[in-house]
Scaffold this motif. Structure first.
Motif, PDB file in Angstrom:
ATOM      1  N   ARG A 142       0.831  -1.202   0.000  1.00  0.00           N
ATOM      2  CA  ARG A 142       0.000   0.000   0.000  1.00  0.00           C
ATOM      3  C   ARG A 142       0.869   1.258   0.000  1.00  0.00           C
ATOM      4  O   ARG A 142       1.984   1.247   0.488  1.00  0.00           O
ATOM      5  CB  ARG A 142      -0.932   0.009   1.210  1.00  0.00           C
ATOM      6  CG  ARG A 142      -2.001  -1.067   1.124  1.00  0.00           C
ATOM      7  CD  ARG A 142      -2.874  -1.076   2.350  1.00  0.00           C
ATOM      8  NE  ARG A 142      -4.003  -1.981   2.181  1.00  0.00           N
ATOM      9  CZ  ARG A 142      -4.828  -2.322   3.155  1.00  0.00           C
ATOM     10  NH1 ARG A 142      -4.665  -1.818   4.375  1.00  0.00           N
ATOM     11  NH2 ARG A 142      -5.830  -3.136   2.918  1.00  0.00           N
ATOM     12  N   ALA A 143       0.302   2.320  -0.539  1.00  0.00           N
ATOM     13  CA  ALA A 143       1.038   3.582  -0.672  1.00  0.00           C
ATOM     14  C   ALA A 143       1.467   4.131   0.684  1.00  0.00           C
ATOM     15  O   ALA A 143       0.701   4.118   1.640  1.00  0.00           O
ATOM     16  CB  ALA A 143       0.169   4.605  -1.375  1.00  0.00           C
ATOM     17  N   GLN A 144       2.697   4.610   0.734  1.00  0.00           N
ATOM     18  CA  GLN A 144       3.178   5.375   1.885  1.00  0.00           C
ATOM     19  C   GLN A 144       3.252   6.851   1.514  1.00  0.00           C
ATOM     20  O   GLN A 144       3.037   7.712   2.351  1.00  0.00           O
ATOM     21  CB  GLN A 144       4.557   4.892   2.332  1.00  0.00           C
ATOM     22  CG  GLN A 144       4.539   3.558   3.023  1.00  0.00           C
ATOM     23  CD  GLN A 144       5.930   3.160   3.492  1.00  0.00           C
ATOM     24  OE1 GLN A 144       6.938   3.419   2.826  1.00  0.00           O
ATOM     25  NE2 GLN A 144       5.990   2.510   4.640  1.00  0.00           N
ATOM     26  N   ARG A 145       3.617   7.111   0.256  1.00  0.00           N
ATOM     27  CA  ARG A 145       3.693   8.486  -0.270  1.00  0.00           C
ATOM     28  C   ARG A 145       3.036   8.499  -1.646  1.00  0.00           C
ATOM     29  O   ARG A 145       3.198   7.556  -2.425  1.00  0.00           O
ATOM     30  CB  ARG A 145       5.153   8.938  -0.421  1.00  0.00           C
ATOM     31  CG  ARG A 145       5.922   9.126   0.843  1.00  0.00           C
ATOM     32  CD  ARG A 145       5.685  10.449   1.548  1.00  0.00           C
ATOM     33  NE  ARG A 145       5.858  11.617   0.721  1.00  0.00           N
ATOM     34  CZ  ARG A 145       6.853  12.480   0.842  1.00  0.00           C
ATOM     35  NH1 ARG A 145       7.801  12.291   1.737  1.00  0.00           N
ATOM     36  NH2 ARG A 145       6.916  13.544   0.060  1.00  0.00           N
ATOM     37  N   ALA A 146       2.335   9.604  -1.943  1.00  0.00           N
ATOM     38  CA  ALA A 146       1.697   9.742  -3.250  1.00  0.00           C
ATOM     39  C   ALA A 146       1.521  11.211  -3.582  1.00  0.00           C
ATOM     40  O   ALA A 146       1.536  12.064  -2.692  1.00  0.00           O
ATOM     41  CB  ALA A 146       0.337   9.037  -3.249  1.00  0.00           C
ATOM     42  N   ARG A 147       1.362  11.483  -4.868  1.00  0.00           N
ATOM     43  CA  ARG A 147       1.050  12.844  -5.340  1.00  0.00           C
ATOM     44  C   ARG A 147      -0.345  12.805  -5.937  1.00  0.00           C
ATOM     45  O   ARG A 147      -0.668  11.950  -6.745  1.00  0.00           O
ATOM     46  CB  ARG A 147       2.063  13.309  -6.385  1.00  0.00           C
ATOM     47  CG  ARG A 147       3.391  13.629  -5.728  1.00  0.00           C
ATOM     48  CD  ARG A 147       4.400  14.292  -6.636  1.00  0.00           C
ATOM     49  NE  ARG A 147       4.003  15.528  -7.258  1.00  0.00           N
ATOM     50  CZ  ARG A 147       3.987  16.726  -6.651  1.00  0.00           C
ATOM     51  NH1 ARG A 147       4.303  16.824  -5.389  1.00  0.00           N
ATOM     52  NH2 ARG A 147       3.652  17.819  -7.320  1.00  0.00           N
ATOM     53  N   LEU A 148      -1.140  13.780  -5.528  1.00  0.00           N
ATOM     54  CA  LEU A 148      -2.530  13.894  -5.946  1.00  0.00           C
ATOM     55  C   LEU A 148      -2.720  15.179  -6.737  1.00  0.00           C
ATOM     56  O   LEU A 148      -2.294  16.248  -6.289  1.00  0.00           O
ATOM     57  CB  LEU A 148      -3.436  13.924  -4.704  1.00  0.00           C
ATOM     58  CG  LEU A 148      -4.852  14.459  -4.870  1.00  0.00           C
ATOM     59  CD1 LEU A 148      -5.683  13.538  -5.758  1.00  0.00           C
ATOM     60  CD2 LEU A 148      -5.520  14.602  -3.506  1.00  0.00           C
ATOM     61  N   THR A 149      -3.338  15.058  -7.902  1.00  0.00           N
ATOM     62  CA  THR A 149      -3.734  16.227  -8.676  1.00  0.00           C
ATOM     63  C   THR A 149      -5.246  16.218  -8.733  1.00  0.00           C
ATOM     64  O   THR A 149      -5.859  15.224  -9.133  1.00  0.00           O
ATOM     65  CB  THR A 149      -3.151  16.195 -10.098  1.00  0.00           C
ATOM     66  OG1 THR A 149      -1.724  16.171 -10.001  1.00  0.00           O
ATOM     67  CG2 THR A 149      -3.580  17.411 -10.905  1.00  0.00           C
ATOM     68  N   PHE A 178     -10.667  25.653  -7.639  1.00  0.00           N
ATOM     69  CA  PHE A 178      -9.269  25.374  -7.322  1.00  0.00           C
ATOM     70  C   PHE A 178      -8.808  24.079  -7.968  1.00  0.00           C
ATOM     71  O   PHE A 178      -9.505  23.073  -7.927  1.00  0.00           O
ATOM     72  CB  PHE A 178      -9.055  25.233  -5.809  1.00  0.00           C
ATOM     73  CG  PHE A 178      -9.436  26.456  -5.028  1.00  0.00           C
ATOM     74  CD1 PHE A 178      -8.746  27.637  -5.180  1.00  0.00           C
ATOM     75  CD2 PHE A 178     -10.488  26.415  -4.132  1.00  0.00           C
ATOM     76  CE1 PHE A 178      -9.093  28.767  -4.467  1.00  0.00           C
ATOM     77  CE2 PHE A 178     -10.845  27.532  -3.407  1.00  0.00           C
ATOM     78  CZ  PHE A 178     -10.148  28.717  -3.574  1.00  0.00           C
ATOM     79  N   SER A 179      -7.627  24.107  -8.527  1.00  0.00           N
ATOM     80  CA  SER A 179      -6.929  22.919  -8.998  1.00  0.00           C
ATOM     81  C   SER A 179      -5.561  22.949  -8.348  1.00  0.00           C
ATOM     82  O   SER A 179      -4.993  24.027  -8.162  1.00  0.00           O
ATOM     83  CB  SER A 179      -6.792  22.921 -10.518  1.00  0.00           C
ATOM     84  OG  SER A 179      -8.054  22.867 -11.129  1.00  0.00           O
ATOM     85  N   ASP A 180      -5.035  21.781  -8.007  1.00  0.00           N
ATOM     86  CA  ASP A 180      -3.748  21.769  -7.322  1.00  0.00           C
ATOM     87  C   ASP A 180      -3.141  20.376  -7.387  1.00  0.00           C
ATOM     88  O   ASP A 180      -3.823  19.389  -7.702  1.00  0.00           O
ATOM     89  CB  ASP A 180      -3.932  22.179  -5.855  1.00  0.00           C
ATOM     90  CG  ASP A 180      -2.713  22.901  -5.280  1.00  0.00           C
ATOM     91  OD1 ASP A 180      -1.650  22.914  -5.923  1.00  0.00           O
ATOM     92  OD2 ASP A 180      -2.836  23.445  -4.174  1.00  0.00           O
ATOM     93  N   THR A 181      -1.860  20.311  -7.078  1.00  0.00           N
ATOM     94  CA  THR A 181      -1.141  19.046  -6.926  1.00  0.00           C
ATOM     95  C   THR A 181      -0.447  19.098  -5.577  1.00  0.00           C
ATOM     96  O   THR A 181       0.234  20.084  -5.264  1.00  0.00           O
ATOM     97  CB  THR A 181      -0.110  18.845  -8.055  1.00  0.00           C
ATOM     98  OG1 THR A 181      -0.810  18.819  -9.313  1.00  0.00           O
ATOM     99  CG2 THR A 181       0.654  17.545  -7.880  1.00  0.00           C
ATOM    100  N   VAL A 182      -0.629  18.034  -4.775  1.00  0.00           N
ATOM    101  CA  VAL A 182      -0.051  17.975  -3.429  1.00  0.00           C
ATOM    102  C   VAL A 182       0.590  16.615  -3.200  1.00  0.00           C
ATOM    103  O   VAL A 182       0.284  15.652  -3.890  1.00  0.00           O
ATOM    104  CB  VAL A 182      -1.127  18.244  -2.339  1.00  0.00           C
ATOM    105  CG1 VAL A 182      -1.702  19.643  -2.474  1.00  0.00           C
ATOM    106  CG2 VAL A 182      -2.235  17.196  -2.391  1.00  0.00           C
ATOM    107  N   GLY A 183       1.482  16.558  -2.200  1.00  0.00           N
ATOM    108  CA  GLY A 183       2.093  15.300  -1.782  1.00  0.00           C
ATOM    109  C   GLY A 183       1.464  14.853  -0.473  1.00  0.00           C
ATOM    110  O   GLY A 183       1.247  15.666   0.434  1.00  0.00           O
TER     111      GLY A 183
END
Length: 144
Positions: free
Chosen positions: A48-55, A61-66
């Motif tokens: 399972r994911a520990q870190r991911a980037r979401l757009t 609002f639009s954004d990309t976060v970790g």
């Protein structure tokens, strides 16, 4: 980020089946409105994911976060913002699953902070819209 918004829905499936869908972050654009892309950057021993980037595209609002994830078996997952976006400056969320009769009750809790000054009531309303949309999409996806 003390104020949080939460909502629950009952899904006619077991916890393991639902959590498998929740854990498949890269498939979110298929069922979660507003999610454009999810990229897993690191996984744990359980896959399972520990870190991911979401757009995301959240209306105005639009954004990309970790995000960083902590999994508690098939009972709960918690995610925290670890890379701010252009708009989002704080984020904490959880999915908690509990057996409920012939299904599973899924509770989604979310708190989001943004750079743009926003009245608390308006922010909670936005969080509620995100939560309700995600829960309905999850239910449709799992029960189909």
């Amino acid at each position: 980020m003390a104020d949080r918004t939460s909502s629950s829905i009952t899904i006619k499936a077991g916890k393991a089946e639902i959590m498998a869908v929740i854990a498949d972050l890269e498939s979110y654009p298929d069922w979660a409105s507003g999610i454009r892309e999810f990229t897993v950057q690191a996984t744990g021993g359980d896959g399972r994911a520990q870190r991911a980037r979401l757009t995301f595209d959240g209306g105005p609002f639009s954004d990309t976060v970790g995000l960083a994830y902590t999994w508690e078996g098939d009972d709960r997952v918690v995610w925290e913002l670890v890379e701010k976006g252009n708009v989002v400056t704080g984020l904490h969320g959880t999915y908690a699953l509990a057996e409920a009769g012939d299904g599973t009750e899924v509770t989604y809790e979310l708190a989001v902070d943004v750079r743009v000054p926003m009245i608390g009531m308006v922010k909670r309303k936005g969080e509620k819209r995100i939560i309700d949309s995600a829960l309905k999409g999850l239910k449709r996806h799992v029960e189909r």
